[in-house]
Structure formats: structure tokens, C-alpha cells
Write a protein that holds these residues in place. Structure first.
Motif, mmCIF file in Angstrom:
data_model
loop_
_atom_site.group_PDB
_atom_site.id
_atom_site.type_symbol
_atom_site.label_atom_id
_atom_site.label_comp_id
_atom_site.label_asym_id
_atom_site.label_seq_id
_atom_site.Cartn_x
_atom_site.Cartn_y
_atom_site.Cartn_z
ATOM 1 N N THR A 83 0.902 -1.242 0.107
ATOM 2 C CA THR A 83 -0.039 -0.018 -0.068
ATOM 3 C C THR A 83 0.820 1.199 0.062
ATOM 4 N N ALA A 84 1.809 1.222 0.807
ATOM 5 C CA ALA A 84 2.749 2.476 0.734
ATOM 6 C C ALA A 84 3.496 2.770 -0.403
ATOM 7 N N GLU A 85 3.945 1.568 -1.057
ATOM 8 C CA GLU A 85 4.585 1.662 -2.437
ATOM 9 C C GLU A 85 3.710 2.117 -3.557
ATOM 10 N N TYR A 86 2.505 1.594 -3.567
ATOM 11 C CA TYR A 86 1.558 1.790 -4.732
ATOM 12 C C TYR A 86 1.041 3.246 -4.527
ATOM 13 N N TYR A 87 0.594 3.768 -3.354
ATOM 14 C CA TYR A 87 0.097 5.078 -3.263
ATOM 15 C C TYR A 87 1.054 6.053 -2.996
ATOM 16 N N ALA A 88 2.581 5.751 -2.903
ATOM 17 C CA ALA A 88 3.601 6.677 -2.704
ATOM 18 C C ALA A 88 3.316 7.367 -1.334
ATOM 19 N N ALA A 89 3.395 6.235 -0.241
ATOM 20 C CA ALA A 89 3.552 6.978 1.113
ATOM 21 C C ALA A 89 4.525 6.336 1.840
ATOM 22 N N GLY A 90 4.891 6.922 2.888
ATOM 23 C CA GLY A 90 5.844 6.332 3.794
ATOM 24 C C GLY A 90 5.302 5.016 4.523
ATOM 25 N N VAL A 91 5.964 3.741 4.703
ATOM 26 C CA VAL A 91 5.418 2.578 5.146
ATOM 27 C C VAL A 91 4.950 3.092 6.720
ATOM 28 N N GLY A 92 5.607 3.971 7.113
ATOM 29 C CA GLY A 92 5.140 4.384 8.701
ATOM 30 C C GLY A 92 3.589 5.052 8.545
ATOM 31 N N ASP A 93 3.214 5.632 7.545
ATOM 32 C CA ASP A 93 1.983 6.138 7.421
ATOM 33 C C ASP A 93 0.986 5.141 7.552
ATOM 34 N N THR A 94 1.348 4.022 6.986
ATOM 35 C CA THR A 94 0.217 2.753 7.264
ATOM 36 C C THR A 94 0.125 2.220 8.594
ATOM 37 N N ILE A 95 0.968 2.549 9.320
ATOM 38 C CA ILE A 95 1.016 1.830 10.904
ATOM 39 C C ILE A 95 -0.190 2.025 11.636
ATOM 40 N N PRO A 96 -0.627 3.181 11.572
ATOM 41 C CA PRO A 96 -1.988 3.249 12.382
ATOM 42 C C PRO A 96 -3.040 2.493 12.276
ATOM 43 N N ALA A 97 -2.994 1.898 10.603
ATOM 44 C CA ALA A 97 -4.424 1.318 10.257
ATOM 45 C C ALA A 97 -3.895 -0.179 10.812
ATOM 46 N N LEU A 98 -2.620 -0.684 11.081
ATOM 47 C CA LEU A 98 -2.312 -1.831 11.178
ATOM 48 C C LEU A 98 -2.679 -2.219 12.500
ATOM 49 N N LEU A 99 -2.546 -1.532 13.558
ATOM 50 C CA LEU A 99 -2.343 -1.766 15.020
ATOM 51 C C LEU A 99 -3.686 -1.394 15.609
ATOM 52 N N PRO A 100 -3.841 -2.138 16.862
ATOM 53 C CA PRO A 100 -5.013 -1.919 17.838
ATOM 54 C C PRO A 100 -4.721 -0.350 18.422
ATOM 55 N N PRO A 101 -5.530 0.445 18.731
ATOM 56 C CA PRO A 101 -5.383 1.522 19.666
ATOM 57 C C PRO A 101 -4.917 1.155 20.965
ATOM 58 N N MET A 102 -4.290 1.807 21.769
ATOM 59 C CA MET A 102 -3.514 1.470 22.928
ATOM 60 C C MET A 102 -4.750 1.114 24.004
ATOM 61 N N ALA A 103 -4.427 0.089 24.623
ATOM 62 C CA ALA A 103 -5.356 -0.165 25.940
ATOM 63 C C ALA A 103 -5.622 0.875 26.836
ATOM 64 N N ARG A 104 -6.862 0.418 27.306
ATOM 65 C CA ARG A 104 -7.170 1.481 28.338
ATOM 66 C C ARG A 104 -6.341 1.819 29.434
ATOM 67 N N GLY A 105 -6.283 2.663 30.062
ATOM 68 C CA GLY A 105 -5.401 2.994 31.291
ATOM 69 C C GLY A 105 -3.842 2.999 31.125
ATOM 70 N N GLY A 106 -3.675 3.123 29.673
ATOM 71 C CA GLY A 106 -2.079 3.130 29.484
ATOM 72 C C GLY A 106 -1.318 4.499 29.866
ATOM 73 N N ARG A 107 -0.210 4.766 29.435
ATOM 74 C CA ARG A 107 0.502 6.012 30.065
ATOM 75 C C ARG A 107 0.027 7.344 29.394
ATOM 76 N N ALA A 108 -0.674 7.473 28.373
ATOM 77 C CA ALA A 108 -0.831 8.695 27.583
ATOM 78 C C ALA A 108 -2.361 8.778 27.723
ATOM 79 N N ASP A 109 -3.226 8.831 28.742
ATOM 80 C CA ASP A 109 -4.671 8.887 28.754
ATOM 81 C C ASP A 109 -5.149 9.866 28.216
ATOM 82 N N ALA A 110 -4.916 10.994 28.642
ATOM 83 C CA ALA A 110 -5.558 12.221 27.882
ATOM 84 C C ALA A 110 -5.065 12.414 26.562
#
Ligand code: ADP
Ligand code: ZN
Length: 645
Positions: A83-110
Motif C-alpha cells: 500500500t505504501a509503495e503503490y500509493y507513494a506514502a511512507g510505510v510508517g503512514d500505514t502503521i496506524p491502520a495496522l495496530l489496535p489503539p492503545m489499551a485503556r489505562g495506558g500511559r498517555a490517557d488524555a
């Protein structure tokens, strides 16, 4: 051993790190902690055994490996890379789509916010006209390369002082906004409790008994047989399921899903909008119980996290979600359904700018899966692929139980203005039609694809308009009476609606144009006692309000639902017998090569919402261009003729 790592920094390419002596090489898809400049960040291993760029470049060692195996399945890592290659984005840009959001009660709550600057059209012109110099020009040039904007802190890191930024903003060359910073998606999960819906009993899947399934129509039977044969090959195929609205496509998806599941493979079910996920998910939950998960951005972080983990643990056979669910960590996918494949919502408008439908096809190709693209109004490109034989074509020409398509009446608004005056919003035919539904206890949908109360405020003395200081577009008036505000639909800038002209102090400010809020008021005024509600992005800001509104309408607690294209898609409301379209031609004037295609699709879809139950449906389409082919062919629901045209 060297590895390449994607880090969640926009626009960055893969980075190379060394695995220190004595540390086991992490798996592809594992999370690793790596140094980046003066910081330490968490990234995902994308490749192992890479070659150094050159002997001169010093490769830093990674600090820590967070997972024994792959955290993100390897095939999903590969898909993100593609996806990053085909749409000319950084691979890092696709990372948010790959991962679950942080668990509740983690370190950056607000949620923190960052001040962001973005270049405006005036700013782009200013570069060309060379009217700004020095640091200000440098800033504009940087911003011109970052269409979604840059943090002001990043600008100041490049020596651009705060006063240069505020001067640019004052001239209207840049706009400033506050963006929410999402919580660190990499924080290690601390939630060990099983996911699932509250109150559901995970041990007891509510699987629909076979006797409960209704007989398919002849067309459905034929379609299922063909698609099943394709799925059974276990090889990659794409099929376009071209079925008129109400032809029962969902039932076909269910049967295929059951088949694929019986053979030990899994299902990815994509819908274009968050609004459509609850209905689709509940259909699948009724059939497959707790083996179904939902993935979309409207869920809370905690919910999304839990669902993601359940999918990853293999407890899920069917994922229902919006475009980013195409990256769900589900393995052994045998069927991918893209419902309403033509829908523009499959396209992500920020980096990575992927089209979820197309990524789904690539995923299907890699997984050896059957990809079913369903639509009553396929996109030109998918239909073309079907006509030329690249895709299989499966057609449903009839509605289930031979319910006729809605009868469509076109109202020429020029005649209406001549007869009723220039301020008419609801034509006589539409007013009468709604009233008739009310007396019969039926329901109506009224579509206007434009939000707000009035779309412009202008001065009758100097002809000035109330514009957004950032975007130079008309501010849209929202609300009536005390809650009235003027808002920019691009950057969300808001202001009080002034009583005198800010330019000439003239007292004659007038509002022009109208949106859904005004239509809602007009319907209420024309039909005293009717229960009228509105469904658009403004109306569903609060979480849960969308589902509540839709179920109230379904339960008959609302008589008339006014809304934007959100009401046009997919929903199945058997008691709706009238659909009114106000200003059907809004989309035709857009500077977009898909303008006529979109208009045709929207009108066909919305007309398809009428008459899905026992009663005959009717659609009333108001337009200034009754002769336009998009409008004419949509009213006849003649897709092939539109495609030819
Ligand atoms: P589409 O997605 O093609 O517009 P839906 O899948 O929403 O259509 O189906 C339209 C309606 O017909 C739904 O209410 C659905 O429950 C019903 N339906 C589908 N298949 C059958 C069938 N074989 N017999 C009776 N009703 C059906
Ligand atoms: Zn603006």
C-alpha cells in the motif's frame, strides 16, 4: 543481522537497524524499540537480513524486542508495504491502520493536541507571485509540500519563528488548527479480559439454525451457486455482484460466508461507512454469533483494542468494518466482500491515500481468496473490468419477491419557482407526498446533500460575504435563533453570525442557500404534528447518536428523516414508501470527473430506499436540469445505458 523497521512518523521510509550480538532476531511483524534522532520510538519489523546502504553509514542497534513472534501478521505487514509503495506514502503512514489503539489505562490517557499549520490557496499563489520572502517564504514552501499540514513545532524546529507563522496566518496564506494527538498505539496492552460485547455470553454463539433461513429467490440461488463455485477453487477471483437495490445481496454474502467458514477459512466484510456497520454486523451476528468482530474508527479505543486482540488471537471468523478493516489481523482469509464497492468513502483522503476496495483486491489476490464487489451502481472501472472479462459478473435484476422498483417523478423546479415563488424549497408534489404518507402511517426520507441551515451570509449594501479567514469560502450558518453559528466546512472555524456587515457596517445582512437544517424546518412547518428528525454529520457528533436515530426511525418513532447522502446508502427500512430528493443536481456542478457518475449513483441508491416492504414505493426528484442524462437515467434506473453514455 540488519533489519528494516517502519516507525510511525509520517512520510518516513523504512529505517535500518542492527540486531545486537546475543539478541534473537525479531520476527517480521514484531514490535521493536529503536532510537530515532534523540528519541526512542516503537516500530514494526518489516524485513530481516537487509543489506547495509553503504559501509560508511553507521547502523544503530535496536534497543528492545517487544514480541516473541509477529504482533501484526506477516501477510498484513506485506499488504501495508504494498500500500505504501503503490500509493507513494511512507510505510510508517500505514502503521496506524495496522495496530489496535492503545489499551485503556495506558500511559498517555488524555488526548493532547498539537497546533498545526496548513497552506491555503492564497498561500500557494503567494509563492508563485513571490510576494513573501525570507523565513516566511521558506515556511510556505515547506507547507506546500505537506498538504495536510505540519505541526508549528516542526516549523520552529526549522528556524521559523512563531511571529513569522502568525504573520502568514494574518495574511490568510496559512490556516492554523489544533489536531488531536492519538494515544501511543504501541503501548503494551494491559487488558487481559476477553473482549466481546457487554452482556453477551462468549460461550454461546447465537448461530442461526438452518431451518430459520428463508428460501432464496431463483436469481439469488443462481448467484450463490456461481460465487460458491469460485470460492471453492481456493484461488483468487474477483466477482462483481451487480444487483439492483433490494435484490437481496446481503443474504448472498451470508451464504457465502457460511460456506467459506465451513471450509476453515475466514471472511472480511467491508462496508463504506461507519453508519452501515451496526446493521451489517448484527445480520452477521445473528448468523454466526460471537465469531464476528467489528473494526471501525467510531468505536472507542478500548473497544477497538479488544476487538483487534480477539481477531489476532484467532477467535474471530468474520470481521465487519470500514476501509481500514482491510488491514485487520485476520488470517486464512477465503472471502472478502466489498459492499457498495463504488462508494467514495472507500478512499482515504489523507496519507496513505488508499482505496480500500483496491487494497481488498490485492489482499484477496495474495490470500487466494474470492473477492466479491457488490453494488447496484458499480463504479465505471469495476463494471468495465466485468464487461471485459477481467472480473466475473453476477447479476441480480429483480428485487426479492418481485417488489417493483420505486416509481420516480421528476419535478422541474423552474416551473415550481414560476408558480410558487423563488423561495420554494419543497415542491407541491413533495409536500403532498409527505402528507399522504403521514396520514397512512408510512415513512418518508428527504435527501439534500448539503449540511447546515443557510449556505451563505451576504450584505445587501456592499455585497460582501461572510467568509472563512483561513479558507476564503462562505461560512455556513448552523442552528436557528440563539444557537446560530457560522462555520467553515473545511477547517471548522466558527464565528457568531453578525447582525451588521463586518465590512461596511451595513444593517442588511441576508442569508442565502439552504441545507438539511432548513429542510428539516420546512418539513416540520409543512406537516404540523409530524415527527421529523435529521441525519447528517452534525446530527451524529455524539457517540451512539447515530445508532439511536436509526433505530428510532426503524421503530416508527420518527415519521420523516431528513439527511445527507448518509440516508441514501444501504439502509433497509421497510416502512419507507416515499423518498424526496431536494436539489438533485447539487453534485453535477462539482469540478470532479466523477460528478455525473456520483449523481447517478446517489439518485439511484436513494430511489432504491423506497418501497422495500409490502407497499409500493415512490420517489420525487426535484431538479433544475430535468433533461440531464444522470438524472434521467437514474430515474429509469438504467445502469447499462448510463455506463454506455
Ligand atoms: P440489497 O443489499 O441488494 O439492496 P438487501 O440485502 O438489503 O438488498 O435485501 C432487501 C430485503 O429483502 C431485506 O429486507 C432482506 O431481508 C430481504 N430478503 C433478502 N433475500 C430474501 C429472500 N430470499 N426472501 C425474502 N426476503 C429476502
Ligand atoms: Zn476555513
Amino acid at each position: 543481522m540488519l533489519i528494516s523497521v517502519a516507525v510511525p512518523v509520517p512520510g518516513l521510509d523504512l529505517l535500518t537497524y542492527a540486531v545486537p550480538e546475543g539478541m534473537a532476531t525479531p520476527a517480521i511483524g514484531a514490535r521493536v524499540v529503536v532510537p530515532l534522532g534523540t528519541r526512542v520510538v516503537t516500530g514494526i519489523v518489516i524485513e530481516r537480513g537487509v543489506r547495509p546502504l553503504s559501509a560508511q553509514v553507521e547502523v544503530k542497534p535496536l534497543r528492545q524486542v517487544l514480541d516473541d513472534g509477529a504482533f501484526v501478521p506477516e501477510e498484513v505487514v506485506a499488504l501495508a508495504r504494498w500500500t505504501a509503495e503503490y500509493y507513494a506514502a511512507g510505510v510508517g503512514d500505514t502503521i496506524p491502520a495496522l495496530l489496535p489503539p492503545m489499551a485503556r489505562g495506558g500511559r498517555a490517557d488524555a488526548h493532547k493536541t498539537t497546533r498545526m499549520a496548513a497552506i491555503t490557496a492564497a498561500g500557494l499563489e503567494a509563492i508563485g507571485a513571490a510576494v513573501v520572502r525570507g523565513k516566511q517564504r521558506e515556511a510556505l514552501e515547506l507547507l506546500a509540500g505537506a498538504p495536510s499540514g505540519m505541526a508549528t513545532s516542526a516549523l520552529s524546529a526549522r528556524g521559523i519563528a512563531a511571529d513569522a507563522i502568525s504573520r502568514l496566518a494574518k495574511h490568510g496564506y496559512i490556516s492554523l488548527r489544533n489536531d488531536r494527538v492519538d494515544r501511543d498505539p504501541f503501548a503494551v496492552s494491559d487488558s487481559r479480559q476477553p473482549g466481546g460485547r457487554p452482556g453477551s455470553d462468549p460461550g454461546q454463539a447465537r448461530v442461526r439454525p438452518e431451518s430459520d433461513t428463508r428460501p432464496l429467490t431463483a436469481e439469488q440461488t443462481a448467484a450463490v451457486a456461481r460465487l460458491r463455485a469460485l470460492a471453492e477453487t481456493g484461488a483468487f477471483h474477483v466477482a462483481l455482484l451487480h444487483g439492483v437495490t433490494g435484490s437481496g445481496k446481503t443474504e448472498i454474502y451470508l451464504r457465502l460466508a457460511a460456506d467459506v467458514r465451513a471450509r476453515g477459512r475466514r471472511v472480511l466484510m467491508l462496508v463504506p461507512e461507519i453508519a452501515l456497520t451496526p446493521a451489517m454486523a448484527s445480520v452477521f451476528r445473528d448468523a454466526f454469533g460471537d465469531r464476528v468482530a467489528i473494526q471501525h474508527s467510531g468505536l472507542s479505543d478500548g473497544e477497538r483494542h479488544d476487538q483487534w486482540q480477539r481477531i489476532r488471537r484467532g477467535e474471530i471468523d468474520i470481521v465487519v468494518g470500514t476501509r481500514s478493516a482491510v488491514f485487520a489481523p485476520i488470517e486464512r482469509v477465503g472471502l472478502i466482500v466489498v459492499d457498495e464497492e463504488h462508494d467514495g468513502s472507500y478512499k482515504q483522503e489523507e496519507s496513505p491515500r488508499y482505496n480500500g476496495r483496491d487494497v481488498a483486491i490485492v489482499r484477496g489476490q495474495r490470500a487466494g481468496a474470492l473477492v466479491v464487489l457488490g453494488s447496484a451502481t458499480p463504479s465505471m472501472e469495476s463494471y468495465h473490468n466485468a464487461v471485459t472479462g477481467r472480473y466475473e459478473r453476477v447479476v441480480l435484476e429483480r428485487r426479492v419477491l418481485d417488489r417493483p422498483l420505486a416509481a420516480v417523478t421528476v419535478v422541474d423546479m423552474r416551473e415550481e419557482y414560476a408558480a410558487e415563488g423563488p423561495d420554494v424549497i419543497l415542491s407541491r408534489a413533495l409536500r403532498d407526498g409527505i402528507r399522504a404518507r403521514l396520514t397512512r402511517g408510512e415513512q418518508a426520507l428527504v435527501l439534500l446533500n448539503r449540511r447546515g441551515f443557510a449556505t451563505a451570509v451576504f450584505c445587501r449594501q456592499c455585497a460582501g460575504t461572510l467568509d472563512c479567514p483561513n479558507c476564503s469560502v462562505s461560512l455556513v450558518v448552523h442552528g436557528d435563533g440563539h444557537s446560530r453559528r457560522a462555520r467553515c466546512h473545511y477547517c471548522n472555524y466558527t464565528a457568531r453570525v453578525p447582525t451588521v456587515c463586518p465590512l461596511c457596517a451595513g444593517p442588511y445582512l441576508e442569508q442565502a442557500g439552504f441545507g438539511t437544517e432548513r429542510v428539516e424546518a420546512e418539513v416540520a412547518a409543512a406537516c404540523p404534528g409530524a415527527r421529523v428528525a435529521r441525519l447528517d454529520r452534525d446530527a451524529i457528533r455524539r457517540r451512539g447518536s447515530l445508532t439511536a436515530l436509526l433505530s428510532k426511525f426503524r421503530d416508527g418513532e420518527i415519521d420523516v428523516l431528513v439527511g445527507t447522502q448518509m440516508i441514501a446508502k444501504g439502509h433497509d427500512f421497510p416502512r419507507v414508501t416515499l423518498v424526496g430528493v431536494v436539489s438533485a443536481d447539487i453534485g453535477l456542478g462539482l469540478a470532479d470527473f466523477r460528478a455525473s457518475e456520483r449523481t447517478f449513483q446517489l439518485l439511484t441508491q436513494v430511489a432504491g430506499r423506497a418501497g422495500r416492504g409490502e407497499q409500493l414505493g415512490e420517489a420525487i426528484v426535484q431538479t433544475l436540469y430535468p433533461g440531464h442524462y444522470s438524472i434521467q437515467l437514474a430515474c429509469r434506473q438504467d445502469y447499462p445505458a448510463f455506463y454506455e453514455r
